[in-house]
Design a protein around this motif. Structure first.
Motif, short mmCIF file in Angstrom:
data_model
loop_
_atom_site.label_atom_id
_atom_site.label_comp_id
_atom_site.label_asym_id
_atom_site.label_seq_id
_atom_site.Cartn_x
_atom_site.Cartn_y
_atom_site.Cartn_z
N LEU A 109 -87.59 18.48 64.94
CA LEU A 109 -87.87 17.24 64.13
C LEU A 109 -88.00 17.70 62.85
O LEU A 109 -88.94 18.60 62.33
N ASP A 110 -86.95 17.37 62.02
CA ASP A 110 -87.14 17.43 60.44
C ASP A 110 -87.39 19.16 60.14
O ASP A 110 -87.89 19.35 59.41
N ALA B 184 -86.65 8.50 65.92
CA ALA B 184 -85.92 9.53 65.08
C ALA B 184 -84.74 8.95 64.26
O ALA B 184 -84.18 9.63 63.67
N HIS C 291 -84.00 10.64 60.81
CA HIS C 291 -84.84 11.83 60.83
C HIS C 291 -83.59 12.98 60.97
O HIS C 291 -82.45 12.48 61.49
#
Lengths: 166, 291
Positions: free
Chosen positions: A54-55, A70, A73
């Motif tokens: 994530l990211d 999400a 993102h």
């Protein structure tokens, strides 16, 4: 139906779809983005085969996140590791060291390892085993997986010289 | 399995989240890291009608020291504590806990405040909050209120957060130079519920006597519990092996663990004694005292 527009940048490509709020991120990745490298394993947040980033650098279990969470993102999946078919040092190391048997857990192992080496480029064996403790493998017994990550850490630290003040 | 359908509310500010929770009452539930709630929803053990997602609220993601407290915001991840060098240097109890909560991946999404609000009988952060005498900041109709952890933890999966309210942050008193802690946890494997665990924090006076003791056990009953008798026994005394043994022996008296695949009730009760003893011993060692 509570359909909600969700837009997530997956491996650099914006994927937009309306999905039910209860859609898990892993299903969005597999069915909307049609990237099936991310697997579904235990269905109980235990096995880590669904791990994605994530990211950029945070490993998360995509079966334990709703796709709506999400939205906006960036998600990185195992498909991003070998652009142009050139294996990532971790993938090459899993190949060289026989870091897999059936291969089902491998996408999760790889993504967790990518994040691990980002945080800690030269982990000890203990740190590797601890870092992988959220990922289950039911065939290899982990020894070769640990060796793979050690090989990749060596290759990657040679490829990218540490900064002078590192 | 797929969770049951729910209405999703994405909150960008605390005001938005609070308004949604007020509107939906008991039907509404805060979604923070989701690492307990989403599995529960997948098993259909939880079926909230409305989820209020507070993850986009940037104001709630903080980890800072202010006015004598470590302030942990409602969307601050476990990993934020695990990887903060200044936490590692000065917060021995929190450092120990932050490495054994769930597994390393879950800790990137899971939140401390969410875990305390979930109030699982085997929670790590609930026991830690008891040992460190934390305070939860709750927003209600009449504004903010600070709830001491002993009042906050009501029963299994139940806290002092009432209908339409939300927890905003956990405040943990900053340990001084004469305070150290320890977290002792037995688990069959990483990510499983604890077989039993104990959180300990000890503060010493200049003369070497114990000024304050925080002792809590978890996975040993319906809720994490303060071992008040052990704390009272320690305060004012000089540390000794006999004292530690006597204090540790208080833990099984209040424990009421269920027998399961992790062990019999008798075994788990005895482990509360063992873990509290080890915790006190380790905290004292960190203070330079070998009892």
């Amino acid at each position: 139906m509570n359909e909600i527009p969700v837009s997530i940048k997956i491996n650099g490509k914006q994927v937009t779809a309306s999905v039910e709020s209860r859609t898990l991120l892993v299903h969005f990745i597999r069915e909307q983005a049609e990237l099936t490298g991310t697997h579904v394993g235990c269905d109980s947040s235990s096995c880590g085969v669904c791990t994605v980033l994530l990211d950029g650098d945070k490993p998360v279990k995509s079966c334990t996140m709703f796709a709506v969470m999400a939205h906006g993102h960036e998600i990185t999946t195992v498909e991003s590791l070998a652009p142009g078919g050139v294996l990532h040092p971790l993938q090459q190391a899993f190949w060289d060291q026989h870091g897999l048997q059936c291969g089902y857990c491998t996408p999760g192992m790889l993504m967790t390892s990518v994040a691990l080496l980002k945080h800690n480029p030269n982990p000890t064996e203990h740190e590797i085993r601890e870092g992988l403790s959220g990922n289950l493998c039911r065939c290899t017994g982990y020894n070769n997986i640990v060796k793979s990550i050690q090989q990749a850490a060596g290759v990657m630290s040679q490829a990218i010289p540490a900064a002078a003040d590192d | 399995m797929f969770p049951a359908s729910f209405e999703y509310v994405r909150a960008h500010t605390t005001d938005e989240a609070f308004a949604a929770l007020q509107q939906h009452g008991f039907d509404g539930r805060v979604l923070a890291g989701g690492q307990s709630l989403i599995p529960a929803m997948r098993y259909r053990l939880a079926r909230p009608a409305v989820l209020v997602d507070i993850n986009p609220i940037k104001d709630l993601e903080f980890l800072k020291e202010e006015n004598g407290f470590l302030r942990i915001g409602a969307t601050t991840r476990d990993a934020a504590l695990e990887f903060a060098p200044w936490i590692l240097q000065r917060y021995s109890l929190i450092t120990a806990v932050s490495k054994v909560v769930a597994d390393p991946i879950v800790r990137h999404m899971g939140t401390v405040v969410g875990s305390v609000c979930h109030n699982d009988p085997a929670g790590d952060w609930t026991a830690t909050s008891l040992a460190s005498r934390a305070v939860m900041v709750v927003r209600g109709k009449n504004g903010l209120r600070e709830v001491p952890i002993d009042e906050f933890l009501v029963d299994s999966y139940t806290t002092a957060v009432e209908e339409g309210e939300m927890a905003l942050e956990l405040k943990i008193p900053i340990p001084d130079a004469h305070t150290q802690g320890s977290y002792q946890k037995i688990e069959r494997k990483v990510g499983d519920y604890a077989t039993c665990a104990a959180a300990v924090q000890i503060s010493l006076n200049a003369d070497g006597t114990i000024r304050q003791a925080g002792i809590a056990i978890t996975a040993a009953g319906p809720i994490a519990m303060r071992v008040a008798a052990a704390e009272a026994m320690l305060v004012g005394q000089k540390p000794s092996l006999e004292l530690i043994k006597a204090a540790a022996a208080e833990a099984p008296k209040i424990a009421s663990p269920n027998a399961d695949q992790r062990g019999s009730s008798e075994y788990k009760k005895d482990m509360t004694r063992v873990l509290v003893g080890r915790g006190i011993t380790e905290a004292l060692q960190r203070l330079g005292v070998n009892a």
